[in-house]
Design a protein around this motif. Structure first.
Motif, PDB file in Angstrom:
ATOM      1  N   GLY A 200      -3.039  -9.184   7.023  1.00  0.00           N
ATOM      2  CA  GLY A 200      -3.611  -8.733   7.842  1.00  0.00           C
ATOM      3  C   GLY A 200      -3.637  -9.168   9.428  1.00  0.00           C
ATOM      4  O   GLY A 200      -3.312  -8.577  10.414  1.00  0.00           O
ATOM      5  N   GLU A 201      -3.702 -10.472   9.521  1.00  0.00           N
ATOM      6  CA  GLU A 201      -3.762 -10.913  10.961  1.00  0.00           C
ATOM      7  C   GLU A 201      -2.231 -10.866  11.303  1.00  0.00           C
ATOM      8  O   GLU A 201      -1.974 -10.719  12.673  1.00  0.00           O
ATOM      9  N   LEU A 202      -1.181 -11.166  10.644  1.00  0.00           N
ATOM     10  CA  LEU A 202       0.198 -11.140  10.960  1.00  0.00           C
ATOM     11  C   LEU A 202       0.586  -9.824  11.229  1.00  0.00           C
ATOM     12  O   LEU A 202       1.522  -9.594  12.175  1.00  0.00           O
ATOM     13  N   ILE A 203      -0.025  -8.769  10.780  1.00  0.00           N
ATOM     14  CA  ILE A 203       0.204  -7.431  11.156  1.00  0.00           C
ATOM     15  C   ILE A 203      -0.602  -6.917  12.386  1.00  0.00           C
ATOM     16  O   ILE A 203       0.087  -6.564  13.589  1.00  0.00           O
ATOM     17  N   ALA A 680      -6.032  -1.000   9.713  1.00  0.00           N
ATOM     18  CA  ALA A 680      -4.906  -0.505   8.753  1.00  0.00           C
ATOM     19  C   ALA A 680      -4.110  -1.820   8.465  1.00  0.00           C
ATOM     20  O   ALA A 680      -3.508  -1.528   7.149  1.00  0.00           O
ATOM     21  N   GLY A 681      -4.074  -2.939   9.303  1.00  0.00           N
ATOM     22  CA  GLY A 681      -3.357  -3.938   8.803  1.00  0.00           C
ATOM     23  C   GLY A 681      -4.087  -4.356   7.571  1.00  0.00           C
ATOM     24  O   GLY A 681      -3.093  -4.959   6.646  1.00  0.00           O
ATOM     25  N   ALA A 683      -5.698  -2.805   5.456  1.00  0.00           N
ATOM     26  CA  ALA A 683      -5.617  -1.795   4.545  1.00  0.00           C
ATOM     27  C   ALA A 683      -4.425  -2.122   3.706  1.00  0.00           C
ATOM     28  O   ALA A 683      -4.300  -1.470   2.467  1.00  0.00           O
ATOM     29  N   THR A 684      -3.342  -2.873   4.206  1.00  0.00           N
ATOM     30  CA  THR A 684      -2.419  -2.888   3.519  1.00  0.00           C
ATOM     31  C   THR A 684      -2.410  -4.211   2.388  1.00  0.00           C
ATOM     32  O   THR A 684      -1.307  -4.324   1.591  1.00  0.00           O
ATOM     33  N   GLY A 685      -3.467  -4.625   2.544  1.00  0.00           N
ATOM     34  CA  GLY A 685      -3.710  -5.762   1.645  1.00  0.00           C
ATOM     35  C   GLY A 685      -3.913  -5.432   0.369  1.00  0.00           C
ATOM     36  O   GLY A 685      -3.573  -4.292  -0.233  1.00  0.00           O
ATOM     37  N   ASN A 686      -4.149  -6.339  -0.671  1.00  0.00           N
ATOM     38  CA  ASN A 686      -4.224  -6.186  -2.405  1.00  0.00           C
ATOM     39  C   ASN A 686      -5.426  -5.857  -2.788  1.00  0.00           C
ATOM     40  O   ASN A 686      -5.469  -5.298  -3.842  1.00  0.00           O
ATOM     41  N   LEU A 687      -6.455  -6.320  -2.212  1.00  0.00           N
ATOM     42  CA  LEU A 687      -7.743  -6.029  -2.593  1.00  0.00           C
ATOM     43  C   LEU A 687      -8.350  -4.456  -2.587  1.00  0.00           C
ATOM     44  O   LEU A 687      -8.274  -4.130  -1.395  1.00  0.00           O
ATOM     45  N   LEU A 688      -8.778  -3.717  -3.563  1.00  0.00           N
ATOM     46  CA  LEU A 688      -8.838  -2.442  -3.559  1.00  0.00           C
ATOM     47  C   LEU A 688     -10.217  -2.281  -2.534  1.00  0.00           C
ATOM     48  O   LEU A 688     -10.174  -1.229  -1.926  1.00  0.00           O
ATOM     49  N   GLN A 689     -11.097  -2.958  -2.593  1.00  0.00           N
ATOM     50  CA  GLN A 689     -12.330  -2.622  -1.780  1.00  0.00           C
ATOM     51  C   GLN A 689     -11.851  -2.825  -0.232  1.00  0.00           C
ATOM     52  O   GLN A 689     -12.162  -2.059   0.518  1.00  0.00           O
ATOM     53  N   MET A 690     -10.980  -4.095   0.183  1.00  0.00           N
ATOM     54  CA  MET A 690     -10.568  -3.862   1.426  1.00  0.00           C
ATOM     55  C   MET A 690      -9.396  -2.712   1.941  1.00  0.00           C
ATOM     56  O   MET A 690      -9.635  -2.408   3.041  1.00  0.00           O
ATOM     57  N   LYS A 691      -8.734  -2.230   0.961  1.00  0.00           N
ATOM     58  CA  LYS A 691      -8.020  -0.950   1.205  1.00  0.00           C
ATOM     59  C   LYS A 691      -9.055   0.241   1.588  1.00  0.00           C
ATOM     60  O   LYS A 691      -8.733   0.819   2.636  1.00  0.00           O
ATOM     61  N   GLN A 692     -10.044   0.404   0.864  1.00  0.00           N
ATOM     62  CA  GLN A 692     -10.814   1.314   0.888  1.00  0.00           C
ATOM     63  C   GLN A 692     -11.686   1.317   2.292  1.00  0.00           C
ATOM     64  O   GLN A 692     -11.767   2.236   3.177  1.00  0.00           O
ATOM     65  N   ILE A 693     -12.182   0.170   2.497  1.00  0.00           N
ATOM     66  CA  ILE A 693     -12.919  -0.157   3.809  1.00  0.00           C
ATOM     67  C   ILE A 693     -11.986  -0.073   4.980  1.00  0.00           C
ATOM     68  O   ILE A 693     -12.394   0.618   5.916  1.00  0.00           O
ATOM     69  N   GLY A 694     -10.777  -0.639   4.954  1.00  0.00           N
ATOM     70  CA  GLY A 694      -9.576  -0.501   5.982  1.00  0.00           C
ATOM     71  C   GLY A 694      -9.564   1.018   6.437  1.00  0.00           C
ATOM     72  O   GLY A 694      -9.393   1.091   7.713  1.00  0.00           O
ATOM     73  N   VAL A 695      -9.195   1.605   5.425  1.00  0.00           N
ATOM     74  CA  VAL A 695      -8.876   2.918   5.557  1.00  0.00           C
ATOM     75  C   VAL A 695     -10.002   3.626   6.111  1.00  0.00           C
ATOM     76  O   VAL A 695      -9.751   4.373   7.246  1.00  0.00           O
ATOM     77  N   ALA A 696     -11.021   3.742   5.605  1.00  0.00           N
ATOM     78  CA  ALA A 696     -12.265   4.430   6.018  1.00  0.00           C
ATOM     79  C   ALA A 696     -12.633   4.164   7.363  1.00  0.00           C
ATOM     80  O   ALA A 696     -12.842   5.154   8.107  1.00  0.00           O
ATOM     81  N   LEU A 697     -12.674   2.832   7.794  1.00  0.00           N
ATOM     82  CA  LEU A 697     -12.942   2.513   9.310  1.00  0.00           C
ATOM     83  C   LEU A 697     -12.008   2.843  10.190  1.00  0.00           C
ATOM     84  O   LEU A 697     -12.474   3.063  11.343  1.00  0.00           O
ATOM     85  N   ALA A 698     -10.766   2.768   9.635  1.00  0.00           N
ATOM     86  CA  ALA A 698      -9.754   3.090  10.777  1.00  0.00           C
ATOM     87  C   ALA A 698      -9.811   4.653  11.112  1.00  0.00           C
ATOM     88  O   ALA A 698      -9.731   4.905  12.112  1.00  0.00           O
ATOM     89  N   VAL A 699     -10.075   5.441  10.084  1.00  0.00           N
ATOM     90  CA  VAL A 699     -10.549   6.874  10.324  1.00  0.00           C
ATOM     91  C   VAL A 699     -11.483   7.059  10.886  1.00  0.00           C
ATOM     92  O   VAL A 699     -11.562   7.828  11.941  1.00  0.00           O
ATOM     93  N   ALA A 700     -12.567   6.396  10.897  1.00  0.00           N
ATOM     94  CA  ALA A 700     -13.902   6.617  11.782  1.00  0.00           C
ATOM     95  C   ALA A 700     -13.632   6.228  13.011  1.00  0.00           C
ATOM     96  O   ALA A 700     -14.146   6.886  13.954  1.00  0.00           O
ATOM     97  N   VAL A 701     -12.997   5.394  13.423  1.00  0.00           N
ATOM     98  CA  VAL A 701     -12.692   4.734  14.906  1.00  0.00           C
ATOM     99  C   VAL A 701     -11.861   5.720  15.592  1.00  0.00           C
ATOM    100  O   VAL A 701     -11.819   6.315  16.451  1.00  0.00           O
ATOM    101  N   LEU A 702     -10.621   6.173  14.651  1.00  0.00           N
ATOM    102  CA  LEU A 702      -9.787   7.286  15.331  1.00  0.00           C
ATOM    103  C   LEU A 702     -10.240   8.462  15.393  1.00  0.00           C
ATOM    104  O   LEU A 702     -10.108   8.929  16.702  1.00  0.00           O
ATOM    105  N   LEU A 703     -11.228   8.843  14.647  1.00  0.00           N
ATOM    106  CA  LEU A 703     -11.912  10.185  15.042  1.00  0.00           C
ATOM    107  C   LEU A 703     -12.983  10.252  16.181  1.00  0.00           C
ATOM    108  O   LEU A 703     -13.201  10.982  17.116  1.00  0.00           O
ATOM    109  N   ASP A 704     -13.697   8.810  16.170  1.00  0.00           N
ATOM    110  CA  ASP A 704     -14.539   8.475  17.106  1.00  0.00           C
ATOM    111  C   ASP A 704     -13.997   8.430  18.558  1.00  0.00           C
ATOM    112  O   ASP A 704     -14.689   9.211  19.508  1.00  0.00           O
ATOM    113  N   ALA A 705     -12.935   7.912  18.813  1.00  0.00           N
ATOM    114  CA  ALA A 705     -12.368   7.887  19.743  1.00  0.00           C
ATOM    115  C   ALA A 705     -11.639   8.817  20.506  1.00  0.00           C
ATOM    116  O   ALA A 705     -11.101   9.053  21.582  1.00  0.00           O
TER     117      ALA A 705
END
Length: 742
Positions: A200-203, A680-681, A683-705
């Motif tokens: 995630g950090e490298l991305i 989004a970076g 969200a590309t990981g392997n842990l399912l929970q982090m995928k869900q958190i990454g996608v949902a927060l990316a969408v939340a921030v995108l919509l908000d901004a």
């Protein structure tokens, strides 16, 4: 106070940076190498969230109390002829070999367990034999005093079992042979979390640097927020290491805290650096170029002081709002949520410190060089683009023009924007909150093959999804099991067996239907002492615990946010509208979460098995709502601070909204873009929970901004312009005494 702090840090920048360098080095060294010989990653766990409830009580009753704690490893073999002499020889030798290891308390070889006198299989061996007759489990129990299994013991047992596995594959190459167990599963999940963190950090970091290069036009200004971000991550790792001695830290906590710290510190650094360049240019324009280095130094220090007093105050209020929103998680019972809350509050405070102390010191060193055009602005073609999208907004631009269009029909635009958010959030109506899915083990885990084979071929050796436990006579227990077997989505309920003095029946349920079955069983209870246990029952207890704490968490978060926004604006209308809009916006993000994961529409893109997901994980939902709200308030603070600033300078409400958005729009959009990239970076990981958190927060921030902050909020504020700054008369003295002042 903040102005004095900024000037002091910039004036004594060498000492400030020296303290920061020592602190960061200490945090990194502690996290990587530890104090007692264990690094942070070695101290992580992956036990999952648990709460006190009926399921945990049933588990305690069945476990008994013999004074010993153990862990187990198993050699899984499937796809072989169990009567083969070579297999019996290998297993007999492995059993003897492993049993001689100091710390091993028992070894069960199902081929060596004698049948019952009537010739039927021994119940002790049945769970260790595959139903199709072509597989078995060799189980090894190891001492784990107070739950602490020796690494040397684990490694020695694993190596001996791996040697036996190699021997089996030599005479049966097509067999499925795996070595696994809970200790190895925890190790593998920690390794996956560490790999996801690095990935995630490298991305995120290189792309974030690219975005900031486009904003600032040079490496110097772009690098300062990243230095602050790296310092925040280091501080967060050090804080988590300290907290690991006070509570259990799950692998999810590490990734969540790191991504939040990275995103917030970049946001705050971006705001501080941008405001410094704006204020420094303004001072230079007013006083002109100074002749002596001392005079130029004084101008720079003034700019730093003004920056920390204005943008720094916004960072302070924004960070406190986020910290309070996160602290609301402390009302929940699960340790993992409390650990995330404490870690998040810590990393937010560190991000605030980097913005108010570290970055002003870096600005003191950078000084006038930040006003000069960066090297990239001199490149043909690129320079015009960088100049157009720079960090300091002109008086007239895209955001001011957009605001004027919105203000022509503010009510219509408000209703249209809110309707679109509600449409995006409509899948939330079908949400199923459940942690009962089986897809939590990522394919990248070294234990994925073992867990998959165990679930598919040895169902009786896995933890029961639903379990009936009773303290009654065998006949009553059998009647209860027979009644449960007739329920929908129940395929079978085994006859009761005596375990530690209690009658126990295992209930087989359809995939992902366990929580619903648990609730149905509990709705129609027998009249004797009983418990409904199992992993799905524990999931139900967990969800119920979160539901019970949710109103208190929401009350704390909403109340504290309302108070801070009132102290900032002096209005009660602005906090109420901000809370309402944030709730609707978060609903849209949750709708995307349900659509993408529960309904499986993102399975192909993000590489997960939708069939294994029972619903939205309650931990994910809790964190998305909390962190999403905190980030929304982050940008709300950025915008409101500039609107209030322009309004206090004498502009009308309508004009202040326009100029405030024009002043802050570029920074909000840039900060949001960076944090979307960060999420989004991860969200590309392997842990399912982090995928869900990454996608949902990316969408939340995108919509908000985009939709919320640039269209809906200006439209709603304009529609309410006549009452926007209203507050009851009795609240005026409160704001006059404690309100935000520059």
């Amino acid at each position: 106070m903040l102005r004095t702090l900024g000037v002091f840090v910039a004036r004594h920048r060498f000492a400030s940076l020296l303290v920061w360098a020592f602190t960061i080095a200490a945090c990194v060294a502690t996290a990587l190498f530890g104090v007692t010989g264990e690094s942070l990653f070695q101290r992580l766990s992956s036990a999952g969230p648990t709460v006190a409830g009926e399921a945990s009580e049933a588990a305690d009753l069945l476990a008994g109390d013999d004074g010993t704690d153990t862990e187990s490893l198993s050699l899984l073999i499937h796809g072989v002829d169990l009567s083969t002499p070579e297999l019996a020889t290998i297993l007999t030798a492995a059993t003897t070999d492993v049993a001689d290891i100091d710390g091993v308390t028992g070894v069960v070889n199902p081929l060596a367990v004698p049948p019952l006198p009537d010739g039927s299989p021994n119940p002790a061996a049945v769970p260790l034999l595959a139903p199709d007759g072509t597989g078995l489990l060799l189980s090894v129990q190891m001492e784990a005093p107070d739950g602490d299994l020796s690494d040397d013991l684990l490694t020695e047992v694993e190596d001996r079992l791996a040697g036996a596995a190699d021997q089996v594959l030599q005479f049966e190459p097509d067999a499925t042979v795996e070595v696994g167990g809970t200790p190895l599963l925890v190790e593998s999940l920690v390794a996956v979390a560490e790999a996801d963190l690095q990935k995630g950090e490298l991305i995120a970091l290189p792309i974030a640097l690219l975005v900031m290069l486009l904003i600032f036009g040079g490496f110097l200004a772009a690098g300062i927020p990243l230095i602050g971000a790296l310092a925040s991550i280091a501080g967060a790792l050090g804080a988590l290491y300290a907290f690991s001695y006070l509570m259990e830290i799950d692998t999810t906590v590490l990734n969540v805290i790191t991504v939040i710290g990275l995103g917030l510190s970049i946001d705050y650094g971006l705001l501080i650096v941008s405001r410094f360049r704006e204020e420094f240019r303004s001072l230079v324009d007013r006083v002109g170029e100074r002749d002596t280095p001392a005079e130029r130094q004084e101008t720079m220090l003034q700019a730093v002081g003004i920056t920390v007093d204005t943008a720094g105050r916004t960072v302070l209020y924004s960070g406190l709002t986020f910290a309070i929103a996160t602290a609301g998680l402390l009302v929940f019972e699960p340790t993992i949520i409390r650990a995330i809350a404490i870690g998040a509050v810590s990393v937010v405070l560190i991000a605030i410190l980097t913005a108010l102390v570290l970055i002003p010191a870096l600005l003191g060193y950078s000084g006038e060089r930040l006003l000069r055009p960066g090297l990239l602005t001199r490149l043909p073609g690129l320079g015009a683009i960088l100049t157009r999208f720079g960090d300091v907004a002109p008086r007239e631009g895209v955001f001011s023009k957009l605001t004027r269009h919105v203000q022509r029909a503010p009510v219509l635009v408000s209703l249209g924007g809110i309707a679109l958010l509600l449409l995006l959030g409509s899948p939330t109506l079908n949400i199923n909150v459940s942690s009962g899915g089986t897809g939590a083990i990522p394919k990248a885990s070294t234990q994925y093959g073992f867990v998959t084979a165990l679930n598919d071929q040895f169902p009786l050796a896995t933890a029961p999804l639903v379990q009936l436990v009773s303290d009654t006579d065998e006949e009553s227990a059998a009647a209860w099991a027979a009644e449960v077997a007739t329920l929908p989505n129940v395929s079978a309920a085994t006859p009761p067996v005596d375990v530690n003095g209690y009658w126990v029946s295992r209930v087989e349920v359809d995939q992902n239907e366990g929580p619903a079955v648990v609730r149905e069983i509990r709705d129609d209870r027998p009249d004797f002492l009983h418990w409904v246990g199992g992993t799905d029952a524990a999931s139900v207890d967990y969800v119920d615990s979160l539901v019970a704490g949710a109103p208190w968490a929401a009350l704390i978060i909403a109340g504290a946010t309302f108070l801070l926004l009132f102290l900032m604006t002096g209005s009660v209308v602005i906090p109420l509208t901000a809370l309402m809009i944030s709730v609707i916006s978060l609903g849209a993000a949750v709708g995307i979460l349900v659509w993408g994961f529960q309904e499986g529409n993102l399975a192909g893109l993000l590489d997960f098995d939708a069939d294994t997901i029972a619903g939205v994980d309650p931990l994910v939902l809790t964190l998305v709502l909390t962190f999403g709200f905190g980030l929304a308030m982050d940008y709300e603070m950025f915008l409101l601070a500039r609107i209030k600033e322009h309004h206090e300078q004498g502009e009308s409400t309508r004009l202040a909204i326009e100029t405030g958005l024009q002043s802050s729009g570029r920074i909000i959009s840039s900060a949001a873009l960076i944090i979307v990239i960060v999420f989004a970076g991860f969200a590309t990981g392997n842990l399912l929970q982090m995928k869900q958190i990454g996608v949902a927060l990316a969408v939340a921030v995108l919509l908000d901004a985009t939709l919320v902050r640039t269209i809906v909020v200006p439209a709603v504020m304009t529609a309410l312009e006549k009452v926007l700054w209203w507050a009851p008369r009795w609240m005026h003295p409160i704001h006059a005494r404690f309100g935000m002042r520059e």
